[in-house]
Design a protein around this motif. Structure first.
Motif, PDB file in Angstrom:
ATOM      1  N   ASN A 176      55.834  33.074 -38.662  1.00 55.87           N
ATOM      2  CA  ASN A 176      56.502  31.911 -38.079  1.00 55.87           C
ATOM      3  C   ASN A 176      55.931  31.615 -36.695  1.00 55.87           C
ATOM      4  N   CYS A 177      55.717  30.332 -36.427  1.00 52.98           N
ATOM      5  CA  CYS A 177      55.245  29.902 -35.116  1.00 52.98           C
ATOM      6  C   CYS A 177      56.228  28.873 -34.574  1.00 52.98           C
ATOM      7  N   CYS A 185      58.938  24.447 -36.303  1.00 46.53           N
ATOM      8  CA  CYS A 185      58.726  25.813 -36.776  1.00 46.53           C
ATOM      9  C   CYS A 185      57.764  25.734 -37.949  1.00 46.53           C
ATOM     10  N   GLU A 200      57.526  36.694 -34.836  1.00 43.69           N
ATOM     11  CA  GLU A 200      57.087  35.307 -34.731  1.00 43.69           C
ATOM     12  C   GLU A 200      56.309  35.091 -33.440  1.00 43.69           C
TER      13      GLU A 200
END
Length: 365
Positions: free
Chosen positions: A85-86, A74, A154
């Motif tokens: 967030n990825c 993350c 995200e």
């Protein structure tokens, strides 16, 4: 963050979303806009930016925090406008830890001094780990659908990798390209209803273009004036329905003659853009020359290539198409377009009068 939802009255029907090319592409939006997009009422997981339906994005930014679990990374990615967030999943090759030769020891022993499949797999796994395991401060590019989980927006990465950019060339190119995409695409609200109703107009122009093009080919026309082909389009305008709302009085619109003239004007413009026809001289007397049937133009282009190919500069590779275009405009007609010249060169090459020595270079056969 609290996910904003769109007013159902403003949201375009889901059956029209596919008409927007952005819907099927990875939208290169700023993180700020990704976080502020409104979510669809009809289909959760679809978001809107300026009425453009979006569900997958393409982001380039700096890692400002990271968290690693057994199955995923993350990363917090900052592109200068915000942080998102990825969620980046590890694949099976990445999760293989330990000695890769345990299951293939005999193969590695037999491949000493030569090609070792096990060793190459280990190199591949190590290279993938280097590209996917990032540290804070490194540059990450990530593509994937946008999700809202626990009220947090995200990106569920379908593709992600570390970008090595010591000279900042990738970041500079990105900063140039993204504002252009905003100006040309994202910031222009797309009226999907207009596109749906505009299909008939596109179809009408396409029919008109094909009618004139077939006529020019069948009759081997070398030049013509608009009134010579106007009657060919008459059936198209006469078949268009004239409707008015039941609760509104009929509004005076363009007459059939005006519609025909407008259709002819737009069709001839399309044929000019494609290079099928051109006007040798711009004057009140509108005379259009058919490019492939204009023998004078064919001879002029062939003579230019023959003469200029004798010069030392063009002796080896031949004349470039831009040089030929410039010469044609100086010696024959300034109104010859590149599209028209390409048709002439193609015709000459099919007749073996010229040959292409390389990409866009020609000499006389």
């Amino acid at each position: 963050m609290q996910a904003a939802t769109m007013d159902p009255a403003e949201e375009p029907p889901s059956m029209l979303w596919g008409l927007d090319p952005i819907f099927s592409a990875f939208a290169r939006l700023y993180v700020r806009d990704i976080l502020q997009m409104t979510e669809s009422i009809q289909v959760p997981g679809i978001y809107f930016y300026n009425l453009h339906p979006i569900y997958k994005v393409d982001v380039l930014g700096t890692v400002v925090y990271k968290r690693e679990r057994e199955d995923f990374f993350c990363y917090g990615v900052d592109d200068g406008t915000g942080v998102i967030n990825c969620l980046c999943w590890k694949n099976d090759l990445f999760k293989q830890e330990g000695d890769p030769t345990k299951s293939g020891g005999k193969h590695s022993d037999g491949a000493q001094g030569g090609f070792s499949l096990v060793a190459e797999l280990e190199k591949l796994r190590q290279a993938q780990q280097d590209r996917c395991r990032l540290e804070i401060g490194e540059l990450l590019r990530v593509r994937g659908p946008v999700k809202t989980s626990r009220q947090q927006r995200e990106i569920m990465a379908s593709t992600y990798y570390k970008v090595n950019d010591p000279m900042m060339a990738v970041q500079i190119a990105w900063m140039i390209e993204v504002p252009q995409l905003y100006r040309q695409c994202y910031d222009k609200p797309l009226k999907l209803q207009s596109i749906a109703t505009g299909d008939s107009a596109i179809s009408l122009l396409s029919k008109a273009k094909n009618i004139i093009r077939d006529f020019l080919k069948q009759k081997s026309v070398t030049r013509f004036r608009p009134y010579d082909v106007q009657d060919l389009l008459q059936p198209l305008t006469s078949s268009q329905p004239q409707t008015a709302s039941a609760d509104q009085e009929p509004v005076a619109g363009p007459s059939a003659c005006q519609q025909l003239q407008q259709l002819l004007k737009e069709t001839l413009q399309i044929l000019q853009d494609e290079g099928t026809v051109y006007r040798k001289v711009i004057s009140q007397d509108e005379v259009y020359h058919v490019t492939e049937h204009d023998k004078d133009l064919l001879i002029a282009v062939k003579d230019i290539i023959r003469e200029d190919s004798k010069r030392e500069k063009y002796a080896e590779k031949g004349c470039h198409i831009l040089h030929i275009l410039s010469a044609v405009r100086q010696r024959y007609s300034i109104n010859v377009s590149k599209a028209a010249l390409e048709l002439v060169l193609k015709s000459l090459e099919c007749n073996s009068d010229i040959v292409s020595t390389s990409d866009s270079h020609y000499i006389v056969f």
